[in-house]
Motif scaffolding. Structure first.
Motif, short mmCIF file in Angstrom:
data_model
loop_
_atom_site.label_atom_id
_atom_site.label_comp_id
_atom_site.label_asym_id
_atom_site.label_seq_id
_atom_site.Cartn_x
_atom_site.Cartn_y
_atom_site.Cartn_z
N GLU A 9 -15.38 -57.45 58.65
CA GLU A 9 -16.72 -57.63 59.18
C GLU A 9 -17.63 -58.04 58.02
O GLU A 9 -17.20 -58.12 56.88
CB GLU A 9 -17.24 -56.33 59.82
N GLY A 10 -18.89 -58.28 58.35
CA GLY A 10 -19.84 -58.61 57.31
C GLY A 10 -20.90 -59.57 57.80
O GLY A 10 -20.78 -60.17 58.87
N PRO A 11 -21.96 -59.75 57.01
CA PRO A 11 -23.11 -60.55 57.45
C PRO A 11 -22.80 -62.02 57.70
O PRO A 11 -23.50 -62.67 58.48
CB PRO A 11 -24.11 -60.39 56.29
N ASP A 12 -21.76 -62.56 57.09
CA ASP A 12 -21.44 -63.98 57.25
C ASP A 12 -20.34 -64.23 58.28
O ASP A 12 -19.90 -65.38 58.44
CB ASP A 12 -21.02 -64.59 55.90
N LYS A 13 -19.92 -63.20 59.00
CA LYS A 13 -18.82 -63.39 59.95
C LYS A 13 -19.24 -64.28 61.11
O LYS A 13 -18.47 -65.15 61.54
CB LYS A 13 -18.34 -62.05 60.48
N GLN A 63 -17.38 -67.65 62.51
CA GLN A 63 -16.93 -67.80 63.90
C GLN A 63 -17.55 -69.02 64.55
O GLN A 63 -16.87 -69.74 65.30
CB GLN A 63 -17.26 -66.53 64.68
N SER A 64 -18.82 -69.26 64.28
CA SER A 64 -19.49 -70.45 64.83
C SER A 64 -18.86 -71.73 64.29
O SER A 64 -18.71 -72.71 65.03
CB SER A 64 -20.99 -70.41 64.49
N TYR A 65 -18.50 -71.72 63.01
CA TYR A 65 -17.86 -72.89 62.40
C TYR A 65 -16.51 -73.16 63.08
O TYR A 65 -16.18 -74.31 63.39
CB TYR A 65 -17.67 -72.63 60.91
N ALA A 66 -15.74 -72.10 63.30
CA ALA A 66 -14.44 -72.26 63.95
C ALA A 66 -14.60 -72.80 65.36
O ALA A 66 -13.83 -73.67 65.81
CB ALA A 66 -13.69 -70.93 63.96
N LEU A 103 -11.17 -74.92 65.94
CA LEU A 103 -10.06 -74.54 65.07
C LEU A 103 -9.12 -73.59 65.81
O LEU A 103 -9.34 -72.37 65.85
CB LEU A 103 -10.59 -73.90 63.79
N GLN A 104 -8.09 -74.15 66.37
CA GLN A 104 -7.10 -73.35 67.09
C GLN A 104 -6.16 -72.60 66.15
O GLN A 104 -5.35 -71.78 66.60
CB GLN A 104 -6.28 -74.26 68.02
N ASN A 105 -6.27 -72.90 64.86
CA ASN A 105 -5.40 -72.26 63.87
C ASN A 105 -6.08 -71.08 63.18
O ASN A 105 -5.63 -70.63 62.11
CB ASN A 105 -4.96 -73.28 62.81
N VAL A 106 -7.15 -70.55 63.78
CA VAL A 106 -7.92 -69.46 63.19
C VAL A 106 -8.10 -68.35 64.21
O VAL A 106 -8.40 -68.61 65.38
CB VAL A 106 -9.30 -69.96 62.71
N GLU A 107 -7.92 -67.10 63.75
CA GLU A 107 -8.23 -65.95 64.60
C GLU A 107 -9.01 -64.93 63.79
O GLU A 107 -8.82 -64.79 62.58
CB GLU A 107 -6.95 -65.31 65.16
#
Length: 348
Positions: free
Chosen positions: A203-207, A211-214, A219-223
């Motif tokens: 977690e964290g302030p930049d999460k 997530q918005s970038y993905a 980006l289907q290669n990111v979870e």
């Protein structure tokens, strides 16, 4: 023997961030401090005699009370700094949003570091920064590496993975010094490498930004996974083909060797992280670790792609990193260094 005298004040990193953002002036927090210290004093009275006191991180506030208690008993005091609170606040943008709190944190540290007989830090680079920032003498410091708790982090029977997929694992806080945006850009560059999957735990302030970038780049290669219980996190590390360290170029990132680097090596996993003198003091590129230029997503994506195609090198890095951690950075090895520093101080 080590006698633990502890009373919980903080409820985690976000609690500390909230206080640093101005919550310290809240009456409820002030009451919390008094209650915690009252309970701590009651426990301290039951401790009995001791040779010296060590205050652990984050002890920059606690060291004031600790100094009074050790003066009364004529005992030496040691503070394990680990990280500068004011630098953390600065890198998280808290100082810019709350400049008065930033000045107070810096002032607190400036006084706190003058009270103990010894200061413990993990790298020469961080020690040099502290000496410069707070005008401290070199003789005040002793170096003890962070290392890994090998009671928890050790090789496990590898978890089954999905087919031929290589899992690239990042775990930690989503903050600037870890350089998550560069990992995200690397994932985008490798989106068509269908045998590579990126997993982010934490977690964290930049999460939300990650997530918005993905989502924006499909980006289907990111979870993304929230913080996990210890046992589940260990399972993910065990199942990873590559573990990632930190890639930011903030002072804190460059001056430290992040816990996750030691931890993943202790589990016999190949680690890719940003290059820095601090990391090179501990590990050798292409032998125990794979180093890339910091803040460079192209260098990172190239490294991941090359390692995904070279199982021999991945195994070489995993074995090499594990061997070095086993020799120098386990609880026993670090404890020996720490104990020697303490005994030298007592016998001086």
């Amino acid at each position: 023997d080590v006698i633990v005298c502890h009373q919980t004040l903080w409820q985690g990193i976000e609690d500390r961030v909230s206080v640093a953002s101005g919550g310290w002036a809240n009456l409820q927090f002030i009451r919390r401090i008094f209650r915690a210290y009252w309970l701590l004093l009651r426990r301290y009275r039951a401790v009995g005699d001791y040779d010296l006191m060590v205050v652990g991180y984050p002890g920059q506030l606690d060291v004031f009370l600790a100094r009074v208690l050790t003066w009364l008993r004529k005992k030496p005091l040691v503070l394990d700094i680990f990280m500068s609170l004011s630098l953390i606040a600065q890198e998280r943008g808290l100082v810019k949003r709350h400049p008065f709190t930033g000045r107070m944190l810096h002032l607190l540290e400036n006084f706190a570091y003058r009270l103990p007989n010894r200061l413990i830090q993990d790298t020469p680079e961080y020690k040099a920064w502290l000496m410069s920032e707070f005008h401290l003498g070199d003789d005040r410091f002793r170096l003890v590496p962070t290392g890994a708790d090998d009671r928890l982090f050790h090789p496990l029977e590898e978890s089954p993975t999905s087919g031929a997929t290589l899992h690239v694992l990042y775990y930690g806080s989503f903050i600037p010094n870890h350089g998550v945006p560069y990992i995200m850009e690397a994932a985008k560059a490798l989106v068509n490498a269908h045998d590579i999957m990126f997993t982010f735990i934490g977690e964290g302030p930049d999460k939300a930004t990650a997530q918005s970038y993905a989502l924006a780049n499909q980006l289907q290669n990111v979870e993304f996974i929230a913080w996990l219980p210890q046992s589940e996190l260990l399972s993910y590390i065990s199942g990873a083909g590559i573990c990632l360290g930190a890639f930011g170029n903030t002072p804190q990132s460059v001056m430290t060797v992040q816990n996750k680097i030691y931890e993943c090596m202790a589990m016999r996993k190949p680690v890719v992280t940003g290059d820095s003198p601090a990391v090179r003091d501990h590990f050798q590129h292409n032998e125990q670790i794979y180093l890339v230029e910091r803040a460079n997503s192209l260098a990172l994506s190239t490294a991941i792609l090359n390692l995904s195609r070279d199982s021999k090198l991945r195994n070489h890095l995993a074995q090499g990193g594990y061997a070095v951690v086993e020799k120098y950075y386990t609880i026993q090895a670090i404890g020996k260094v720490y104990r020697e520093h303490l005994f030298m101080m007592l016998n001086a």
